[in-house]
Every structure is written in structure tokens, then in C-alpha cells.
Scaffold this motif. Structure first.
Motif, mmCIF file in Angstrom:
data_model
loop_
_atom_site.group_PDB
_atom_site.id
_atom_site.type_symbol
_atom_site.label_atom_id
_atom_site.label_comp_id
_atom_site.label_asym_id
_atom_site.label_seq_id
_atom_site.Cartn_x
_atom_site.Cartn_y
_atom_site.Cartn_z
ATOM 1 N N SER A 58 0.801 -1.216 0.000
ATOM 2 C CA SER A 58 0.000 0.000 0.000
ATOM 3 C C SER A 58 0.838 1.273 0.000
ATOM 4 O O SER A 58 0.302 2.345 -0.230
ATOM 5 C CB SER A 58 -0.930 0.006 1.208
ATOM 6 N N ARG A 59 2.138 1.172 0.242
ATOM 7 C CA ARG A 59 2.953 2.380 0.259
ATOM 8 C C ARG A 59 4.025 2.340 -0.823
ATOM 9 O O ARG A 59 5.133 2.788 -0.624
ATOM 10 C CB ARG A 59 3.595 2.562 1.631
ATOM 11 N N ASN A 60 3.686 1.826 -1.973
ATOM 12 C CA ASN A 60 4.643 1.840 -3.076
ATOM 13 C C ASN A 60 4.455 3.115 -3.896
ATOM 14 O O ASN A 60 3.533 3.895 -3.672
ATOM 15 C CB ASN A 60 4.523 0.575 -3.930
ATOM 16 N N ASP A 61 5.330 3.343 -4.862
ATOM 17 C CA ASP A 61 5.334 4.585 -5.630
ATOM 18 C C ASP A 61 4.044 4.800 -6.420
ATOM 19 O O ASP A 61 3.563 5.935 -6.549
ATOM 20 C CB ASP A 61 6.535 4.619 -6.583
ATOM 21 N N ASN A 66 -0.954 7.860 -7.039
ATOM 22 C CA ASN A 66 -2.408 7.845 -7.168
ATOM 23 C C ASN A 66 -3.057 8.750 -6.114
ATOM 24 O O ASN A 66 -3.933 9.564 -6.432
ATOM 25 C CB ASN A 66 -2.921 6.410 -7.036
ATOM 26 N N ILE A 67 -2.626 8.632 -4.865
ATOM 27 C CA ILE A 67 -3.152 9.465 -3.782
ATOM 28 C C ILE A 67 -2.832 10.935 -4.055
ATOM 29 O O ILE A 67 -3.684 11.821 -3.873
ATOM 30 C CB ILE A 67 -2.574 9.033 -2.416
ATOM 31 N N TYR A 68 -1.633 11.212 -4.529
ATOM 32 C CA TYR A 68 -1.229 12.588 -4.821
ATOM 33 C C TYR A 68 -2.139 13.212 -5.879
ATOM 34 O O TYR A 68 -2.586 14.351 -5.742
ATOM 35 C CB TYR A 68 0.230 12.612 -5.270
ATOM 36 N N ILE A 96 0.770 7.893 4.070
ATOM 37 C CA ILE A 96 1.164 8.421 2.761
ATOM 38 C C ILE A 96 0.987 9.934 2.741
ATOM 39 O O ILE A 96 1.872 10.672 2.289
ATOM 40 C CB ILE A 96 0.353 7.754 1.627
ATOM 41 N N LEU A 97 -0.146 10.406 3.256
ATOM 42 C CA LEU A 97 -0.404 11.842 3.255
ATOM 43 C C LEU A 97 0.591 12.602 4.122
ATOM 44 O O LEU A 97 1.122 13.637 3.715
ATOM 45 C CB LEU A 97 -1.828 12.126 3.740
ATOM 46 N N THR A 98 0.868 12.099 5.313
ATOM 47 C CA THR A 98 1.712 12.847 6.249
ATOM 48 C C THR A 98 3.201 12.644 6.018
ATOM 49 O O THR A 98 3.969 13.598 6.120
ATOM 50 C CB THR A 98 1.368 12.480 7.700
ATOM 51 N N LEU A 101 3.844 12.604 1.345
ATOM 52 C CA LEU A 101 3.434 13.808 0.638
ATOM 53 C C LEU A 101 3.548 15.075 1.479
ATOM 54 O O LEU A 101 3.340 16.169 0.966
ATOM 55 C CB LEU A 101 1.983 13.645 0.142
ATOM 56 N N GLN A 102 3.849 14.939 2.753
ATOM 57 C CA GLN A 102 4.014 16.079 3.664
ATOM 58 C C GLN A 102 2.774 16.972 3.702
ATOM 59 O O GLN A 102 2.869 18.190 3.722
ATOM 60 C CB GLN A 102 5.249 16.903 3.278
#
Length: 119
Positions: A58-61, A66-68, A96-98, A101-102
Motif C-alpha cells: 500500500s505504500r509503493n510509488d 495515485n493518492i497525490y 502516505i499523506l503525512t 506527501l508532507q
């Protein structure tokens, strides 16, 4: 000094015999004299040991990208909505968000309200 690996083999042997940690420590201390491992010398490396199991997918590139894209298209989406759309767990989406992606959460009172004619 005796090799550390020899003492590790002895520790495993004692544990296979059903000895607890205190009994094993006493036996090793007697067997190796002054060259025994202290209680805190169990691990020499701070790296994680390899372990079996499924690697995190779930935390691959691809998922991060996709989330970005989803956040760039609609910043109002919540963690839950993003996780559901991406097909990942909410905790993974939050990481992923924190971390990746900061992106930080903003308190609702600081977000401008939409102006409507109705009150």
C-alpha cells in the motif's frame, strides 16, 4: 574470548531444553566463565531481521502517485474517502499523506466557507 556465535548456539540449545532465560543465563555464565555475554548483548545489529510474510503493497510509488493525484484534483477528500478510492487501509493512507506527501490536516475553522445566497 569465545565466539559470540558459539554462545548463541548454546542459548538456543538451552531454550530447546525448556530452560527459561534466567536459567539459561546462569548456565552460560558457568560454562564460559569471564567471557560470557552480558544480558544486554543479545543483539549486535540494530537492523531489522528479515521476516516472512507479505510485503507492504500500500505504500509503493504507484499508490503514492495515485493518492497525490486524487488530492491535487480535490483537496476536500477525507482520509477515509481517499483510502476507499485507492483500495488501501485508512492508516496507510494517512501515512502516505503525512510522511510521503508532507500534507497536514487543517482545522475546519481555518478553511474558507463557500459563499452562498442562503443563510
Amino acid at each position: 574470548m569465545f565466539e559470540i556465535n558459539e554462545q548463541h548456539v548454546c542459548i538456543k540449545f538451552c531454550l530447546k531444553l525448556g530452560k527459561n532465560a534466567t536459567e539459561t543465563y546462569t548456565i552460560i555464565k558457568i560454562a564460559f566463565g569471564d567471557d560470557y555475554l552480558s544480558r544486554s548483548d543479545g543483539r549486535q545489529s540494530i537492523k531489522d531481521d528479515p521476516r516472512s510474510g507479505r510485503p507492504s503493497t500500500s505504500r509503493n510509488d504507484d499508490v503514492v502517485a495515485n493518492i497525490y493525484e486524487k488530492v491535487r484534483n480535490d483537496r476536500r477528500l477525507s482520509d477515509h474517502e481517499l483510502a476507499n478510492e485507492a483500495g488501501i487501509l485508512i492508516g496507510s493512507c494517512h501515512e502516505i499523506l503525512t510522511e510521503n506527501l508532507q500534507i497536514r490536516r487543517v482545522a475546519a475553522k481555518f478553511v474558507p466557507r463557500l459563499l452562498t445566497s442562503e443563510r
